[in-house]
Design an enzyme around this catalytic site. Sequence first.
Site, PDB file in Angstrom:
ATOM      1  CG  HIS A 128     -43.696 128.764 -20.245  1.00 42.97           C
ATOM      2  ND1 HIS A 128     -43.787 129.539 -21.388  1.00 42.97           N
ATOM      3  CD2 HIS A 128     -42.667 127.908 -20.458  1.00 42.97           C
ATOM      4  CE1 HIS A 128     -42.885 129.143 -22.251  1.00 42.97           C
ATOM      5  NE2 HIS A 128     -42.176 128.150 -21.720  1.00 42.97           N
TER       6      HIS A 128
ATOM      7  CD  GLU B  81     -31.801 129.859 -20.945  1.00 43.70           C
ATOM      8  OE1 GLU B  81     -31.460 129.273 -21.999  1.00 43.70           O
ATOM      9  OE2 GLU B  81     -31.052 130.013 -19.963  1.00 43.70           O
TER      10      GLU B  81
ATOM     11  CG  ASN C  84     -39.867 128.824 -17.572  1.00 47.59           C
ATOM     12  OD1 ASN C  84     -40.601 129.790 -17.696  1.00 47.59           O
ATOM     13  ND2 ASN C  84     -38.930 128.523 -18.446  1.00 47.59           N
TER      14      ASN C  84
ATOM     15  CG  ASP D 210     -27.907 130.507 -20.953  1.00 50.29           C
ATOM     16  OD1 ASP D 210     -28.115 129.745 -21.914  1.00 50.29           O
ATOM     17  OD2 ASP D 210     -28.387 130.332 -19.806  1.00 50.29           O
TER      18      ASP D 210
HETATM   19  P1  GH3 Z   1     -28.102 127.617 -16.603  1.00 48.61           P
HETATM   20  O1  GH3 Z   1     -27.831 128.576 -15.483  1.00 48.61           O
HETATM   21  O2  GH3 Z   1     -27.103 126.544 -16.658  1.00 48.61           O
HETATM   22  O3  GH3 Z   1     -28.236 128.322 -17.919  1.00 48.61           O
HETATM   23  O4  GH3 Z   1     -29.494 126.916 -16.267  1.00 48.61           O
HETATM   24  P2  GH3 Z   1     -30.863 127.095 -17.046  1.00 48.61           P
HETATM   25  O5  GH3 Z   1     -31.943 126.475 -16.218  1.00 48.61           O
HETATM   26  O6  GH3 Z   1     -31.082 128.503 -17.423  1.00 48.61           O
HETATM   27  O7  GH3 Z   1     -30.554 126.334 -18.385  1.00 48.61           O
HETATM   28  P3  GH3 Z   1     -31.309 125.266 -19.222  1.00 48.61           P
HETATM   29  O8  GH3 Z   1     -30.748 125.342 -20.602  1.00 48.61           O
HETATM   30  O9  GH3 Z   1     -31.263 123.948 -18.510  1.00 48.61           O
HETATM   31  O10 GH3 Z   1     -32.830 125.736 -19.275  1.00 48.61           O
HETATM   32  C1  GH3 Z   1     -33.301 126.695 -20.120  1.00 48.61           C
HETATM   33  C2  GH3 Z   1     -34.779 126.822 -19.853  1.00 48.61           C
HETATM   34  O11 GH3 Z   1     -35.348 127.852 -20.621  1.00 48.61           O
HETATM   35  C3  GH3 Z   1     -35.590 125.609 -20.255  1.00 48.61           C
HETATM   36  C4  GH3 Z   1     -36.977 126.151 -20.485  1.00 48.61           C
HETATM   37  O12 GH3 Z   1     -37.761 125.940 -19.351  1.00 48.61           O
HETATM   38  C5  GH3 Z   1     -36.757 127.643 -20.643  1.00 48.61           C
HETATM   39  N1  GH3 Z   1     -37.288 128.225 -21.882  1.00 48.61           N
HETATM   40  C6  GH3 Z   1     -36.871 128.043 -23.149  1.00 48.61           C
HETATM   41  N2  GH3 Z   1     -37.607 128.793 -24.018  1.00 48.61           N
HETATM   42  C7  GH3 Z   1     -38.515 129.491 -23.268  1.00 48.61           C
HETATM   43  C8  GH3 Z   1     -39.548 130.443 -23.565  1.00 48.61           C
HETATM   44  O13 GH3 Z   1     -39.778 130.833 -24.728  1.00 48.61           O
HETATM   45  N3  GH3 Z   1     -40.264 130.942 -22.537  1.00 48.61           N
HETATM   46  C9  GH3 Z   1     -40.018 130.544 -21.243  1.00 48.61           C
HETATM   47  N4  GH3 Z   1     -40.761 131.059 -20.259  1.00 48.61           N
HETATM   48  N5  GH3 Z   1     -39.052 129.649 -20.931  1.00 48.61           N
HETATM   49  C10 GH3 Z   1     -38.304 129.128 -21.923  1.00 48.61           C
HETATM   50 MG    MG Z   2     -29.767 129.405 -18.794  1.00 47.84          MG
HETATM   51 MG    MG Z   3     -29.609 127.944 -22.095  1.00 43.20          MG
END
Ligand code: GH3
Ligand code: MG
Ligand code: MG
Length: 332
Positions: free
Chosen positions: A189, A219, A184, A176
């Site tokens: 994005h 992610e 983002n 992760d």
């Molecule tokens: P942590 O270190 O705890 O994992 O923090 P994090 O910010 O990575 O975790 P969190 O689960 O809060 O956020 C995941 C983010 O992933 C949220 C969203 O903005 C982003 N995301 C999810 N799917 C996609 C995608 O298909 N493309 C992009 N660019 N971003 C995505």
């Molecule tokens: Mg994450």
């Molecule tokens: Mg995550």
Amino acid sequence: MERILVVEDSPEIAALMSLTLRMEGYEVLTATDGLRALEIAFTSSPALILMDVMMPGLTGFQTAAKLKDEDRTKHIPIIFVTARHDVDDRVQGLEIAVDYISKPFAIPELVARVRAALRMQKLQADLKASNDQLSKLAITDALTGLYNRRGFDTQMEDELHRARRFRQPLGLAIFDLDRFKTVNDTYGHPQGDLVLQVFAETLLNLSRRVDKVARFGGEEFAVLLPNTDEVGAKIFAEKVRAAVEHTPVDCPTCGLGKTISVTVSGGVTILRPSDNTGHDGKVMPSIAQLADRLFEMADANLYRAKQGGRNCIQSQSTDEAEIALSLNPITP
Ligand code: GH3
Ligand code: MG
Ligand code: MG
Ligand code: MG
């Protein structure tokens, strides 16, 4: 040029058919008996076979049945061409063939039926190609081309069966990206998507051909490591972590030649083969239960890695007997 195989023991009829079809622009191969027809069909894979029924040696029906038995030739459409007219023959013929032409035949009818059969074959091939494409899409993550969750689950099931059958360890690594929301939020994005694609490449580059790599949306990524013990799985996950840390990702929107750095955390679980499974009256875990448990444990390890400051890997092994025990609590 489409290739047609004419199987006919009468030289006059064979010559007439060949000439007609060549004038229509087809490439024509000929065979005067069933065995020779099989040989040619196996080696030259014609698009269509015109098959006489009454021939010395193998009959047309027998030859056709053999062609339908073979993977290499079972898709080739066959048209029977025969002087036998009775209904039973036609019915039997149409069980295997796509069409039936009676002798004597009118040349335009022969040509029309050949064209129709080839047209039908093409439609079927196109349909199959688009079905194959759809099946592939159903198990593929569109952004990265890796397996999606559905595809990964099937691979997981297969690999668990294999691990159990051959008593091999199976590793599951989930990754992760750290603070990915910030990427983002800061760079947009599309830049986030680029980071995900680069990470997918990194996973593919560092994994083996037999490993199964997936993105679960967001992610989060998973890699299945067949026949890999705890030492091996940890080395792999650590290599991934280090590669991400030390390889900045291009950031076209940040300016020419600019890059950004990201890190990743990982949770690893290894299922060890058990020696004492199934012999002491315990209910053994199902494949689905094993899969659930491995994911649970990998998730817990990932959580520990996040808690432990991110940019690190946590791992833990288990074995079937241990999982069985958790499913069969000892009652006093
Ligand atoms: P942590 O270190 O705890 O994992 O923090 P994090 O910010 O990575 O975790 P969190 O689960 O809060 O956020 C995941 C983010 O992933 C949220 C969203 O903005 C982003 N995301 C999810 N799917 C996609 C995608 O298909 N493309 C992009 N660019 N971003 C995505
Ligand atoms: Mg994450
Ligand atoms: Mg995550
Ligand atoms: Mg004949």
